[in-house]
Design a protein around this motif. Structure first.
Motif, PDB file in Angstrom:
ATOM      1  N   TYR A 172     -18.749  20.471 -41.934  1.00 46.46           N
ATOM      2  CA  TYR A 172     -18.830  19.701 -43.167  1.00 46.46           C
ATOM      3  C   TYR A 172     -19.080  18.237 -42.827  1.00 46.46           C
ATOM      4  O   TYR A 172     -18.817  17.788 -41.708  1.00 46.46           O
ATOM      5  CB  TYR A 172     -17.531  19.856 -43.967  1.00 46.46           C
ATOM      6  N   ASP A 173     -19.566  17.519 -43.814  1.00 49.31           N
ATOM      7  CA  ASP A 173     -19.788  16.083 -43.635  1.00 49.31           C
ATOM      8  C   ASP A 173     -18.516  15.282 -43.909  1.00 49.31           C
ATOM      9  O   ASP A 173     -18.332  14.194 -43.356  1.00 49.31           O
ATOM     10  CB  ASP A 173     -20.903  15.609 -44.577  1.00 49.31           C
ATOM     11  N   VAL A 174     -17.675  15.828 -44.781  1.00 46.92           N
ATOM     12  CA  VAL A 174     -16.418  15.168 -45.144  1.00 46.92           C
ATOM     13  C   VAL A 174     -15.358  16.240 -45.351  1.00 46.92           C
ATOM     14  O   VAL A 174     -15.629  17.271 -45.981  1.00 46.92           O
ATOM     15  CB  VAL A 174     -16.562  14.337 -46.443  1.00 46.92           C
ATOM     16  N   VAL A 175     -14.160  16.011 -44.838  1.00 39.27           N
ATOM     17  CA  VAL A 175     -12.994  16.842 -45.154  1.00 39.27           C
ATOM     18  C   VAL A 175     -11.975  15.968 -45.859  1.00 39.27           C
ATOM     19  O   VAL A 175     -11.683  14.847 -45.411  1.00 39.27           O
ATOM     20  CB  VAL A 175     -12.380  17.485 -43.895  1.00 39.27           C
ATOM     21  N   LEU A 176     -11.437  16.464 -46.966  1.00 30.72           N
ATOM     22  CA  LEU A 176     -10.433  15.755 -47.751  1.00 30.72           C
ATOM     23  C   LEU A 176      -9.088  16.476 -47.666  1.00 30.72           C
ATOM     24  O   LEU A 176      -9.036  17.705 -47.630  1.00 30.72           O
ATOM     25  CB  LEU A 176     -10.854  15.694 -49.226  1.00 30.72           C
TER      26      LEU A 176
ATOM     27  N   LEU B 190      -4.756  18.856 -37.836  1.00 31.47           N
ATOM     28  CA  LEU B 190      -5.731  17.826 -37.495  1.00 31.47           C
ATOM     29  C   LEU B 190      -6.769  18.354 -36.514  1.00 31.47           C
ATOM     30  O   LEU B 190      -7.952  17.987 -36.585  1.00 31.47           O
ATOM     31  CB  LEU B 190      -5.032  16.606 -36.926  1.00 31.47           C
ATOM     32  N   ALA B 191      -6.358  19.233 -35.606  1.00 33.95           N
ATOM     33  CA  ALA B 191      -7.313  19.843 -34.682  1.00 33.95           C
ATOM     34  C   ALA B 191      -8.313  20.707 -35.438  1.00 33.95           C
ATOM     35  O   ALA B 191      -9.508  20.725 -35.118  1.00 33.95           O
ATOM     36  CB  ALA B 191      -6.572  20.674 -33.634  1.00 33.95           C
ATOM     37  N   LEU B 192      -7.833  21.425 -36.454  1.00 36.19           N
ATOM     38  CA  LEU B 192      -8.735  22.239 -37.269  1.00 36.19           C
ATOM     39  C   LEU B 192      -9.714  21.352 -38.028  1.00 36.19           C
ATOM     40  O   LEU B 192     -10.913  21.647 -38.095  1.00 36.19           O
ATOM     41  CB  LEU B 192      -7.935  23.108 -38.242  1.00 36.19           C
TER      42      LEU B 192
ATOM     43  N   PRO C  60     -18.594  17.361 -37.424  1.00 37.17           N
ATOM     44  CA  PRO C  60     -19.388  16.880 -36.289  1.00 37.17           C
ATOM     45  C   PRO C  60     -19.091  15.416 -36.021  1.00 37.17           C
ATOM     46  O   PRO C  60     -18.448  14.734 -36.820  1.00 37.17           O
ATOM     47  CB  PRO C  60     -20.826  17.080 -36.764  1.00 37.17           C
ATOM     48  N   LYS C  61     -19.562  14.930 -34.909  1.00 34.81           N
ATOM     49  CA  LYS C  61     -19.381  13.530 -34.555  1.00 34.81           C
ATOM     50  C   LYS C  61     -19.928  12.626 -35.652  1.00 34.81           C
ATOM     51  O   LYS C  61     -21.034  12.832 -36.149  1.00 34.81           O
ATOM     52  CB  LYS C  61     -20.092  13.225 -33.238  1.00 34.81           C
TER      53      LYS C  61
ATOM     54  N   PHE D 190     -10.152  10.827 -33.777  1.00 38.36           N
ATOM     55  CA  PHE D 190     -10.734  10.049 -34.864  1.00 38.36           C
ATOM     56  C   PHE D 190     -10.530   8.555 -34.616  1.00 38.36           C
ATOM     57  O   PHE D 190      -9.578   8.155 -33.956  1.00 38.36           O
ATOM     58  CB  PHE D 190     -10.078  10.413 -36.206  1.00 38.36           C
ATOM     59  N   GLU D 191     -11.408   7.759 -35.186  1.00 36.92           N
ATOM     60  CA  GLU D 191     -11.178   6.323 -35.274  1.00 36.92           C
ATOM     61  C   GLU D 191     -10.925   5.974 -36.734  1.00 36.92           C
ATOM     62  O   GLU D 191     -11.569   6.517 -37.635  1.00 36.92           O
ATOM     63  CB  GLU D 191     -12.365   5.526 -34.739  1.00 36.92           C
ATOM     64  N   LEU D 192      -9.998   5.075 -36.970  1.00 38.64           N
ATOM     65  CA  LEU D 192      -9.650   4.692 -38.328  1.00 38.64           C
ATOM     66  C   LEU D 192     -10.694   3.721 -38.874  1.00 38.64           C
ATOM     67  O   LEU D 192     -10.997   2.712 -38.237  1.00 38.64           O
ATOM     68  CB  LEU D 192      -8.265   4.060 -38.369  1.00 38.64           C
TER      69      LEU D 192
END
Length: 212
Positions: A104-108, A123-125, A131-132, A190-192
């Motif tokens: 997906y492009d975004v997970v909410l 969070l691993a899931l 993708p990067k 992830f980076e914030l």
């Protein structure tokens, strides 16, 4: 394996009738989320509840898949989506551990992370579904931020009592503080990008994080 699905199924009709407590804060967070969405995005929302947020966002993206542990919540989400004329929403029943496959492009994940038994696994899931460069957007009550206050101790006392009375899910409610929650998200790869409280006085931490 015992889950909290029966609890959420039972309260789904009442939950659907509850008004948003702070409409201004909800709208502010929603607007920030919209600012990150693109028309060709494929979005996954974990713990969608009755689908209100997904319905609000559906017109901003190509497709939104909503997932929830509760069939009762999803039934209401389906009805609401149909009434709103939303045609790009897909529905999936299951725990976060059994979230829909694919990328997906975004997970909410809104008001969800503090209710999960294993934050690191969740969070691993999420990381595996993105993708990067893709985004994870969440809002999470950080109840530990109120430690030392009357509110904090009321949470500590009332949540176990409500659980015993069947008015709260049986799974533990995690008392996160903001630094530990943000550190866990960073540790998952992830980076914030954005972190804030809407409004400042709330315990809910809004976080946008980009997959590295």
């Amino acid at each position: 394996m015992k889950t909290d699905a029966p609890f959420w199924d039972k309260i789904a009709p009442k939950y659907a009738q509850n008004p948003i407590r702070d409409v201004a804060a909800y709208r502010q967070a929603l607007a920030r989320t919209c600012s990150y969405l693109k028309p060709d995005d494929r979005v996954l929302e974990l713990g969608c509840g009755t689908g209100s947020t997904a319905i609000e966002l559906a017109s901003q993206v190509a497709e939104i898949t909503v997932s929830d542990l509760s069939q009762g919540m999803l039934a209401i989400a389906r009805e609401r989506a149909a009434s709103a004329g939303v045609g790009n929403m897909q529905f999936h029943q299951g725990s976060v551990a059994h979230a829909p496959e694919g990328t997906y492009d975004v997970v909410l994940a809104h008001n969800l992370l503090h209710l999960l038994p294993d934050l690191q696994a969740a969070l691993a899931l999420v990381s595996a579904r993105l993708p990067k460069g893709a985004l994870f957007i969440s809002k999470t009550p950080c109840l530990r931020e109120s430690r030392g206050s009357a509110k904090y101790w009321s949470f500590k006392v009332m949540i176990p009592v409500m659980r015993l009375l069947g008015k709260a899910p049986t799974s533990p409610v995690h008392f996160f503080d903001i630094p530990s929650l943000e550190a866990a998200i960073e540790a998952a790869g992830f980076e914030l990008v954005e972190t804030a409280n809407y409004p400042v006085s709330t315990l809910g931490r809004y976080i946008v994080a980009r997959r590295l």
